[in-house]
Each structure stands twice: as structure tokens, then as C-alpha cells.
Design a protein around this motif. Structure first.
Motif, PDB file in Angstrom:
ATOM      1  N   UNK B  76       0.834  -1.197   0.000  1.00  0.00           N
ATOM      2  CA  UNK B  76       0.000   0.000   0.000  1.00  0.00           C
ATOM      3  C   UNK B  76       0.874   1.254   0.000  1.00  0.00           C
ATOM      4  N   UNK B  77       0.574   2.225  -0.796  1.00  0.00           N
ATOM      5  CA  UNK B  77       1.453   3.397  -0.877  1.00  0.00           C
ATOM      6  C   UNK B  77       1.554   4.182   0.421  1.00  0.00           C
ATOM      7  N   UNK B  78       0.536   4.024   1.302  1.00  0.00           N
ATOM      8  CA  UNK B  78       0.601   4.803   2.540  1.00  0.00           C
ATOM      9  C   UNK B  78       0.942   3.936   3.745  1.00  0.00           C
ATOM     10  N   UNK B  79       1.452   2.772   3.495  1.00  0.00           N
ATOM     11  CA  UNK B  79       1.977   1.963   4.602  1.00  0.00           C
ATOM     12  C   UNK B  79       3.372   2.502   4.924  1.00  0.00           C
ATOM     13  N   UNK B  80       3.373   3.633   5.552  1.00  0.00           N
ATOM     14  CA  UNK B  80       4.628   4.368   5.712  1.00  0.00           C
ATOM     15  C   UNK B  80       5.340   4.049   7.021  1.00  0.00           C
ATOM     16  N   UNK B  81       4.635   3.458   7.971  1.00  0.00           N
ATOM     17  CA  UNK B  81       5.264   3.148   9.257  1.00  0.00           C
ATOM     18  C   UNK B  81       6.283   2.028   9.119  1.00  0.00           C
ATOM     19  N   UNK B  82       7.151   1.885  10.122  1.00  0.00           N
ATOM     20  CA  UNK B  82       8.204   0.856  10.030  1.00  0.00           C
ATOM     21  C   UNK B  82       7.651  -0.553   9.908  1.00  0.00           C
ATOM     22  N   UNK B  83       6.464  -0.752  10.423  1.00  0.00           N
ATOM     23  CA  UNK B  83       5.837  -2.078  10.282  1.00  0.00           C
ATOM     24  C   UNK B  83       4.688  -2.046   9.286  1.00  0.00           C
ATOM     25  N   UNK B  84       4.788  -1.103   8.407  1.00  0.00           N
ATOM     26  CA  UNK B  84       3.758  -1.000   7.366  1.00  0.00           C
ATOM     27  C   UNK B  84       2.499  -0.301   7.826  1.00  0.00           C
ATOM     28  N   UNK B  88      -2.947   6.999   8.273  1.00  0.00           N
ATOM     29  CA  UNK B  88      -4.200   7.541   8.792  1.00  0.00           C
ATOM     30  C   UNK B  88      -4.621   6.839  10.080  1.00  0.00           C
ATOM     31  N   UNK B  89      -4.280   5.541  10.200  1.00  0.00           N
ATOM     32  CA  UNK B  89      -4.621   4.822  11.429  1.00  0.00           C
ATOM     33  C   UNK B  89      -3.524   4.966  12.483  1.00  0.00           C
ATOM     34  N   UNK B  90      -2.302   5.126  12.048  1.00  0.00           N
ATOM     35  CA  UNK B  90      -1.184   5.257  12.998  1.00  0.00           C
ATOM     36  C   UNK B  90      -0.336   6.463  12.619  1.00  0.00           C
ATOM     37  N   UNK B 294     -11.988  11.473  10.494  1.00  0.00           N
ATOM     38  CA  UNK B 294     -11.006  11.806   9.463  1.00  0.00           C
ATOM     39  C   UNK B 294     -10.242  10.583   8.987  1.00  0.00           C
ATOM     40  N   UNK B 295      -9.883   9.733   9.942  1.00  0.00           N
ATOM     41  CA  UNK B 295      -8.938   8.676   9.593  1.00  0.00           C
ATOM     42  C   UNK B 295      -9.533   7.608   8.680  1.00  0.00           C
ATOM     43  N   UNK B 296     -10.883   7.553   8.690  1.00  0.00           N
ATOM     44  CA  UNK B 296     -11.517   6.536   7.851  1.00  0.00           C
ATOM     45  C   UNK B 296     -11.378   6.815   6.362  1.00  0.00           C
ATOM     46  N   UNK B 297     -10.948   7.992   6.053  1.00  0.00           N
ATOM     47  CA  UNK B 297     -11.012   8.398   4.648  1.00  0.00           C
ATOM     48  C   UNK B 297      -9.652   8.365   3.978  1.00  0.00           C
ATOM     49  N   UNK B 298      -8.915   7.305   4.255  1.00  0.00           N
ATOM     50  CA  UNK B 298      -7.555   7.258   3.716  1.00  0.00           C
ATOM     51  C   UNK B 298      -7.555   7.264   2.195  1.00  0.00           C
ATOM     52  N   UNK B 299      -8.659   6.771   1.609  1.00  0.00           N
ATOM     53  CA  UNK B 299      -8.722   6.787   0.146  1.00  0.00           C
ATOM     54  C   UNK B 299      -8.754   8.227  -0.345  1.00  0.00           C
ATOM     55  N   UNK B 300      -9.425   9.080   0.442  1.00  0.00           N
ATOM     56  CA  UNK B 300      -9.590  10.456  -0.011  1.00  0.00           C
ATOM     57  C   UNK B 300      -8.387  11.325   0.332  1.00  0.00           C
ATOM     58  N   UNK B 301      -7.566  10.867   1.236  1.00  0.00           N
ATOM     59  CA  UNK B 301      -6.516  11.759   1.739  1.00  0.00           C
ATOM     60  C   UNK B 301      -5.541  12.241   0.662  1.00  0.00           C
ATOM     61  N   UNK B 307      -1.769  15.018   4.757  1.00  0.00           N
ATOM     62  CA  UNK B 307      -0.820  14.045   5.289  1.00  0.00           C
ATOM     63  C   UNK B 307      -1.105  13.813   6.766  1.00  0.00           C
ATOM     64  N   UNK B 308      -1.611  12.622   7.118  1.00  0.00           N
ATOM     65  CA  UNK B 308      -2.047  12.368   8.487  1.00  0.00           C
ATOM     66  C   UNK B 308      -0.995  12.595   9.552  1.00  0.00           C
ATOM     67  N   UNK B 309       0.271  12.221   9.352  1.00  0.00           N
ATOM     68  CA  UNK B 309       1.228  12.446  10.453  1.00  0.00           C
ATOM     69  C   UNK B 309       1.286  13.911  10.876  1.00  0.00           C
TER      70      UNK B 309
END
Lengths: 576, 364
Positions: B76-84, B88-90, B294-301, B307-309
Motif C-alpha cells: 500500500x502506498x501509505x503503509x509508511x510506518x516501520x511495520x507497514x 491515517x490509522x497510525x 477523518x482517519x476513515x477516509x484514507x482513500x480520499x486523503x 498528510x495524516x502524520x
């Protein structure tokens, strides 16, 4: 000469005699109707002049209702009929002069084929077939005959002739070969029946009356059709068909029993709605639209619901409340939908699809049919109200009085002058009363229409126009009134209202323009109803049970089969 | 003086003419048709956000050195955390590489929620900077600092447009305002204002304008979305009083995700003239609940250039209301919204409804 010709002639004579009285609105009442008096002795009802049988094209609603009644609500007839010419105020009379062009027939044919396939698909065939074929992939003439004769009898509103039935069975049999399916063959033949003239035209047949010296009357099947399309807007049901076949409809007692039965049926509402849709020119709503910039709330849905509001008000008043027809013009009972509520500025707690009964308060400026959005918006311009259109509709539709078309050389510059558009309608239309070429006709329309000026072109209430308080006074037949509710009361008591509904209902019932010879009978009906009140059931019953309803002109030879080509047609009667 | 449009009556049964039964005090019904962050916006965003608009997920993820590895591993392009973790959720799992743009303007819209002129900390607020409204009033609207430089929430941005379209298309977003006890639409010292969730569609005319005076029925399935305030009308403007002990819950559906808002000290300022009143809705919005919606809308972000962070951190940093007693972290954030409404009749369950005279007046 039709009654309209007769009355027009009489009116012209009256106009000539009345002179200036016409301009006061007093000269247009039907002069053939003498006012009834309570003490007038009741004479035997006169018999209307017999006329030729008619041949009428089914209306769209009659077509759809017949399909639904014969095959059930699953089978939906989705087709739009070409408009017929409104004749003497009624489409029902125009339908007797309508034909079918290839362009009209094509969609009917496609719909007929589609419905036939649906009727005989695996999900439905068992409901309609009285038999099972010996083999589903072969022709079975006996089973085909059993099915087609039964269905044909309902669709043609009479027993099929042997020639018709044999041809239909043969067609079904031959059509099995290419598909290898008995049911496809039946569907092919049924599709042909659904687009045949026997189905699409209500063809009346005359026979000699059993009574000595009583001339010609409609035969039993034709009587049943005339009754059924009048009361139910559909083909006769099985019980009525049996009464027709057994000759029982010749009996006045049986006829009365059938009428009582049919008036008690839920299908009666369809018949009532069909008549008032025709009489009140409600097909105009199919093309009614308003300028969205000026009347943003008046959507296509509002237009449809405005029409429905009229019909609900009429059926509630005449059927549920057993009200007098005349009181439709003063009744405060109606129905509201949410979208209409936005026009009336009233709440409707039923969601976007629901309707609820609504009663205008005693001090409400609305009351009666003339103040419903449907009448007001239908008879307005797309972007503004029109006292002239409203007055003309009142005269022509409700009072059966013809308002002449404007002369071709009318000078409209007085209305198109820019500053005129900023004036209230009464001032804007002042030229109507001063310009000689305008004065004659507008004196017939504007005084009534101006009483409705508190309602704009979308039927919304308003106190002012262009910042000026609206003067909603007017007059009809020298009776003056101050506002729309008062106008309704005046119309309610207007003699022409009574004669008009009787004339239209008679024309609708028989499918033809009344003739001069119908005058005495119609006069009698009016005087009779004057005594008894104008309850719709009574009006219908009086017409149906009269000797005039089924009377047919003698053509010297029987049988007489109708033609829809009018007096110049090629009916058997004309040929002989 | 009784104004024409306010002449109403409470009626049981709802099927009798309008003048048949009138109670003292009229009713005004409104349905919300538009909801926008109350942002001070000019043609050039740099007037408000000196460093321009905030970079979104796309731009930030492209600068992460482990991006290709994360993408290959998690897809996923937004699995940006170290553990994916999805940002938006983390949102705390990763920091944006591009410093977020934030409002630098001192002009803003909103209401003075804390009653101070300088935004100093009080028992129920954290220290914060105030905006000055164009009228010169010190106002609170910290949520504007969180979203004001985000392209999607500015005028005609993706998030703003999408949400407002969903107000039209989805009755979950149907919020009704009923003002009762109105004796005078211009000046009335005491009125009651109740918010309900409605259930009916709203209708636009061909030009896109909402049709007034349709009936909007209260949705009886959701009593939790009912909320009553006291208020007054001054010079034709509805002004409601805050109630610090009450939390207003409002339904929201955005990008097909049903959620809610929770707002304390909810206040309305709505000039009531015409058929389409527009005004302000303000209060302290619960930060967790706001982030949930807000976080539910990762598709729209990404479409919102969001940028959620950075946004989550800004939300926590700017939160200025109702501090947690232990951590002193504020749990709510001052917010102000521009709302558009259209006049409507409010239909109550069980047939009770307040009705207006048919002849009550002309559409404005």
C-alpha cells in the motif's frame, strides 16, 4: 349538427340579442337550459336522438388497465400512445376519430410482442393456459384454441368469430416450427391479437331492439364495453361478459344491478379519474414546465403531483364523501405531498413519496379546485401568471363556453412595452378593456382570471406583485366577488357549470359529440339533477339507465358496425 | 410583532388547515445544506499560509528512504510506518519529511468561545493564539490551524466539496434546526433551539438552489442526535447560549463512512432573513472523535493533499479545550463552521408537527 354546434348557434343568437350584455358576462350561459323550478312537474325523460355506433381507439390508460385486468399486474404495458385531437372538449370524442399510423403502431407492436412473451414465459403460462400441450415442442391446436379463444374473448370484448379463432390457432401452430416451442407459437399469435384492431379499437355493434318499434340498440357486448370503459376505464370483467352473452343486459333490472356492482368496485376510481383527466384537460401536465429561475420549487415532480392532487381531491370529494360536483369549487379538503407542501408553504409529514389529507382553514385564501396549484399553474405562463389563460380555462373547460381565438392582427406592443412588465396584471391588462379588438373576448376571461391573481404562475400565494397590493376582485355573469374563494362560490352556483358537466359526461359516456336532438334529454338531466344534487354516481346512473344511453340510429339494416371515420366513414350503416 | 414566516402552530394530527390551531410563539425550521470550515481565504493561499499549501501523503512518502522497501513488502502506498502502518490509522508511526504548512494569518472566523481576549489558559482551556475576525473580534478556531493550509479543506477542495455533496445525497448528513417560541423574527429575548437528525432528502432546483419549505421529518431512530439550547434573536440574528455541561452529537457521513461529531459549548449565529439563511456553528470539537471521522477516509486523503502524520500532530498541538485533568493535554479543539441552511417544516414523530400558514408570506 352536434350539440356544440347547436349550442354555439344558440349562443351566437343569444349574443346577438344580448349585445353589450355579453361584455358583462351574462350572455354565454347555455340558453337551451331553462332553470329548473322546484314546482315544475316531472315529465317522462325525453329520449336523445339516436346516433351511429362508435369505433374508438383505446386510450393509454384503457390499454394498460385492460392488460392488467386480463393478465394481472405482473404484465406491464409500457408504451406511450400518440396524442389524439381533443374534440368538443374531450379526448374521448377525439378517440372516435383517431387512427393508427405506422409510426404509432410500431411501438405498440413491440410492446405487444414483449407482453405476449412474458405472458407465456415459464413463470406465468400456468396462470393463463387452461390446458397443457401434448408435447411442448409441437403444435397442439386444441390447446392453442382453448387458450386463444379465452384470451381473445377478453381482449376483443366479445367472442371471437370462428374465422378469427381459426386464423389465430393456425398462426400459433405455424410459429411452432421455427422455434420448436409450442409456447413461442402461442406468444406469436397472442402478440398479433394484442396489436389487432379488434383489441385496439372499441368497436360497437348495433342490433334491433327487442322492444316493438324501438329501433336499434347496441348489442350486449357493445353495451358491456360502453359500461365498462365508462365506469372502470377498462374492458368488461367476466361477470359483465356473461351478462352480455346471456342477453341479461337487455333487462333494466340487470343493468341496474350491474351498475350498482360496478360503482361499488375499486375499479370505479379508475373510471372516475379517467373522466376527470379528460374533462379537466389534465394531459396538459405531461408537458407543463416552469421557468426554474422564477419558480425554483416547481419541479417536474411538483407538476406531476399537482395533477395527482386534483385527481385525489376529485375522487375523495365525489367517491369517498359522496359530495356534490358543484362543491368541488368550494371544498377545503384536499391532499398534500411533501413537494407540493413547498409550493403551498405547508408541512407534509409523509416523506418524499407520501400523501396526506389536508384541510384548508376557514380563513385560508385557498379553497376549491380553482385554487389548487394544478389549475393555477397549468393555466399560466412559464414565468408569470395569466388571468386570461385562467379565465379562458374556466370558461372553456368548466363552463363549456368557447372563447374565440385572438384576431390575427392583435397589437401586442402595449404588453411588451418594458415598463408594463413592472405593473400588476390588472394594470398590465387594462388595455384589454380599452382596445376594441381586445375588449370583446377579454371581458369574458379577465374578470374571472384576475380573481386568481393572488397566486403566481406556479400557484404560490402572494399578497403583492411588483410591490403593489393585488386587487383580486372580479365578476362572473354580473356576480361580483372579491377574491379566489369568492370566485369559487360564484362558479359553484353558475348554471353553466351544471350544464357543462352533464354535456361533457354524456359525450364521454357515448364517445360522440352530442347532437341537437340530445338537447331535450340533456335539459331533462340537468333539471333532474338540479333537484337531486350533482352526486357523480347519480349523474352516471341517470345517463346509463336512460333509454338514450344505448340507443343507436336505425340504418335500415342490421347489424350495424361502427366506423371511426365519422359521418364520412365507411361503416356498414353508411354503405347501406 | 408577528412576522409572516414565523406564524406557526403546533398541531396534533397534522391534517387540518394552518390557521385552525395556533399556539403562542412561532417556529422556524431549518435544514443544513452546506458545512464548511470557517476559514479566512484569499485568492492566493500564501496570504494565509506563507509556505504554501501542505504537502500530502504522496509527496512525503516519495521522500522516505525506505519507501520502495515498504511498498514492496506491504503493497500500500501509505503503509509508511516501520511495520507497514497506514498513516491515517497510525499517524504517530512516522514523521513527515516535508514540514507542514500552517496558518500564518492572524485573521480568522469563529466565535469567542473561551471569553478571553488573549487565549490564556483557563480551567477549561489550554493556552492558544486567538484570531481576529474581519470585524475586529477576538475569536477561537484552532481547527482552522489544523486544516487551513490543506488543499482539500479549503474552498472547493476535494474534502470540502465531497462532504457537501454528501450532505445533499445522503440523509445521514441531514441535520435539522428547529427554533421554537419565536414571537418576533427580528428581536426575541428567549427562544428554544433544538437540533435533530432528519431523514428526508433535500431538493435542488435546476440552478442548484435548495427548495425551501419542504417538510423534513425527524429521524426517531436517532434520539442521541437531538440537542436543545436556549437562545435569543437580536436584529434578526439567532444567537444561542453555550452549555458547557452538554455535548452535542451530530451525525456525519463523509466518503461513504458514517461517523459523528461531538461538540461542547455548541453555539449558533445565524441571520434568519430569507429562505436560505447562512451562519456560523462553533464549539469545542472532541479531538478523538474528530480524528475518527477523518482517519476513515484514507482513500480520499491523497486527493485532499492531506498528510495524516502532520495533521494529527497539529490536532494535538492546537487542541485548546477541556484539558485532561492528569495530562493537561486538551481533549477538544475550538472549531467554527460556515453553515448554509434552507427553510423547512420540521415533521415530528407521531404526526406532531409545527405548521405555518399557507398564506404566511412569499418566498424570499
Amino acid at each position: 349538427m352536434t350539440l356544440s354546434h347547436f349550442t354555439s348557434f344558440a349562443r351566437k343568437a343569444a349574443l346577438a340579442a344580448a349585445g353589450a350584455a355579453l361584455l358583462l358576462g351574462s350572455g354565454l350561459n347555455t340558453p337551451w337550459l331553462a332553470p329548473a323550478t322546484a314546482s315544475a312537474p316531472r315529465a317522462a325523460p325525453p329520449v336523445a336522438a339516436p346516433a351511429l355506433p362508435t369505433m374508438r381507439l383505446l386510450t393509454q390508460s384503457q390499454y394498460a388497465n385492460t392488460i392488467a385486468d386480463v393478465f394481472g399486474p405482473d404484465i406491464v404495458a409500457k408504451v406511450r400512445f400518440a396524442p389524439v385531437n381533443r374534440t368538443d372538449g374531450l379526448l374521448a370524442i377525439g378517440a372516435a376519430r383517431a387512427g393508427l399510423t405506422p409510426g404509432v403502431l410500431d411501438p405498440l407492436d413491440a410492446t405487444a410482442r414483449s407482453m405476449a412473451r412474458q405472458i407465456l414465459d415459464p413463470g406465468h403460462r400456468a396462470l393463463f393456459l387452461p390446458c397443457r400441450p401434448q408435447a411442448a415442442n409441437q403444435r397442439d391446436d386444441a390447446c392453442a384454441r382453448a387458450f386463444l379463444s379465452g384470451v381473445g374473448r377478453r381482449l376483443y370484448r366479445r367472442a371471437m368469430t370462428e374465422a378469427e379463432l381459426s386464423a389465430a390457432v393456425e398462426m400459433a401452430g405455424r410459429a411452432v416450427a421455427p422455434t420448436g416451442d409450442f409456447y413461442s407459437g402461442l406468444a406469436f399469435s397472442l402478440g398479433g391479437m394484442l396489436v389487432s384492431p379488434q383489441f385496439l379499437f372499441i368497436t360497437e355493434t348495433a342490433t334491433r331492439s327487442l322492444g316493438a318499434g324501438e329501433g336499434m340498440v347496441l348489442d350486449g357486448y357493445s353495451k358491456a364495453s360502453r359500461l365498462s370503459f365508462l365506469l372502470w376505464d377498462s374492458a368488461p370483467d367476466e361477470e359483465l361478459m356473461r351478462a352480455a352473452e346471456s342477453g341479461k343486459l337487455e333487462s333494466q333490472a340487470e343493468l341496474r344491478r350491474q351498475v350498482v356492482r360496478m360503482l361499488a368496485s375499486p375499479k370505479y376510481e379508475r373510471g372516475l379519474r379517467a373522466f376527470f383527466s379528460d374533462y379537466l384537460d389534465l394531459e396538459a401536465f405531461d408537458t407543463l414546465s416552469k421557468d426554474g429561475e422564477i419558480y425554483p420549487a416547481f419541479s417536474l415532480k411538483v407538476a406531476q403531483e399537482a395533477r395527482e392532487q386534483i385527481l385525489r381531491t376529485v375522487t375523495d370529494h365525489l367517491m369517498a364523501r359522496k359530495g356534490d360536483y358543484r362543491d368541488l369549487f368550494t371544498t377545503r379538503h384536499t391532499f398534500m405531498s411533501s413537494d407540493l407542501g413547498a409550493i403551498y408553504k405547508v408541512p407534509v409529514n409523509r416523506g418524499s413519496q407520501g400523501w396526506e389529507p389536508y384541510t384548508f382553514a376557514p380563513d385560508d385564501p385557498r379553497g376549491g379546485l380553482l385554487t389548487l396549484v394544478g389549475f393555477l399553474a397549468q393555466n399560466s405562463h412559464p414565468g408569470r401568471s395569466s388571468p386570461t389563460r385562467r379565465g379562458r380555462a374556466l370558461r372553456e373547460i368548466l363552463l363549456c363556453q368557447k372563447v374565440p381565438d385572438p384576431p390575427p392582427n392583435v397589437d401586442f406592443s402595449g404588453f411588451e412595452e418594458p415598463s408594463a412588465r413592472l405593473m400588476p396584471a390588472r394594470q398590465r391588462l387594462a388595455a384589454h378593456s380599452t382596445v376594441p379588438t381586445c375588449r370583446g373576448c377579454h371581458a369574458l376571461t379577465d374578470p374571472m382570471g384576475l380573481a386568481l391573481e393572488n397566486f403566481d404562475g406556479a400557484g404560490q400565494w402572494r399578497k403583492t406583485e411588483h410591490g403593489m397590493t393585488i386587487d383580486a376582485s372580479g365578476s362572473l355573469s354580473q356576480v361580483k366577488f372579491d377574491d379566489a374563494v369568492d370566485l369559487g362560490r360564484t362558479v359553484r352556483d353558475e348554471p353553466a357549470l351544471r350544464s357543462c358537466i352533464v354535456e361533457r359526461l354524456y359525450g364521454y359516456s357515448t364517445g360522440r359529440s352530442a347532437t341537437a336532438g340530445d338537447g331535450p334529454f340533456l335539459e331533462y338531466l340537468v333539471s333532474d339533477l338540479d333537484r337531486r344534487g350533482y352526486r357523480f354516481d347519480d349523474m352516471l346512473t341517470s345517463i346509463i339507465l336512460s333509454k338514450s344511453f344505448f340507443a343507436i340510429a336505425s340504418a335500415g339494416k342490421v347489424p350495424v358496425v361502427a366506423s371511426n371515420s365519422g359521418k364520412d366513414g365507411n361503416s356498414h350503416a353508411d354503405q347501406n | 410583532m408577528m412576522r409572516p414566516l414565523a406564524v406557526v402552530a403546533i398541531l396534533l394530527g397534522g391534517a387540518v388547515g394552518p390557521a385552525a390551531s395556533q399556539s403562542p410563539g412561532g417556529t422556524i425550521g431549518l435544514v443544513i445544506t452546506g458545512w464548511h470550515h470557517a476559514l479566512h481565504e484569499t485568492r492566493d493561499p500564501k496570504n494565509e499560509c506563507s509556505t504554501g499549501l501542505t504537502a500530502g501523503d504522496y509527496e512525503n512518502v516519495a521522500l522516505q528512504p525506505d519507501y520502495a522497501e515498504l511498498r514492496a513488502k506491504f503493497g500500500h502506498p501509505f503503509s509508511r510506518g516501520p511495520n507497514g502502518e497506514l498513516t491515517n490509522y497510525s499517524p504517530m508511526s512516522v514523521e513527515d519529511r516535508i514540514p507542514p504548512s500552517e496558518l500564518t494569518t492572524t485573521v480568522g472566523h469563529g466565535l469567542n468561545l473561551d471569553g478571553t481576549e488573549d487565549g490564556h489558559a483557563t480551567a477549561r482551556t489550554c493556552q492558544h493564539a486567538k484570531f481576529t475576525s474581519p470585524e475586529g473580534v477576538k475569536v477561537d478556531n484552532q481547527l482552522a490551524r489544523v486544516v487551513g493550509c490543506t488543499k482539500g479543506w479549503r474552498r472547493d477542495g476535494f474534502s470540502d466539496s465531497f462532504y457537501n455533496e454528501e450532505i445533499y445525497t445522503n440523509p445521514i448528513n441531514r441535520i435539522l434546526i428547529e427554533i421554537t417560541g419565536v414571537d418576533d423574527e427580528q428581536n426575541d429575548p428567549s427562544v428554544a433551539v433544538t437540533i435533530y437528525k432528519g431523514q428526508d432528502r433535500i431538493t435542488r432546483d435546476p440552478s442548484g438552489k435548495y427548495v425551501p419549505y419542504l417538510t423534513q421529518r425527524i429521524d426517531p431512530r436517532f434520539p442521541e442526535f437531538s440537542f436543545t439550547m436556549r437562545g435569543r434573536i437580536e436584529g434578526g440574528v439567532l444567537i444561542t447560549e453555550p452549555d458547557p455541561d452538554a455535548v452535542a452529537r451530530l451525525p456525519i457521513r463523509w466518503v461513504a463512512k458514517p461517523a459523528e461529531r461531538r461538540i461542547r459549548d455548541l453555539q449558533l449565529r445565524i441571520p434568519l432573513s430569507g429562505s436560505w439563511p447562512e451562519g456560523l456553528l462553533a464549539g469545542y470539537e472532541d479531538t478523538k472523535i474528530w480524528w475518527n471521522s477523518q482517519k476513515n477516509h484514507h482513500i480520499a486523503m491523497p486527493a485532499a493533499q492531506n498528510s495524516p502524520p502532520s495533521q494529527y500532530r497539529a490536532l494535538m498541538r492546537y487542541a485548546d479545550g477541556y484539558p485532561d485533568p492528569k495530562s493537561r493535554q486538551c481533549t477538544a479543539i475550538s472549531a467554527a463552521y460556515r453553515i448554509s441552511t434552507v427553510r423547512a417544516f420540521i415533521g415530528h414523530p407521531g404526526g406532531q408537527q409545527r405548521i405555518a400558514r399557507a398564506s404566511g408570506g412569499q418566498a424570499q
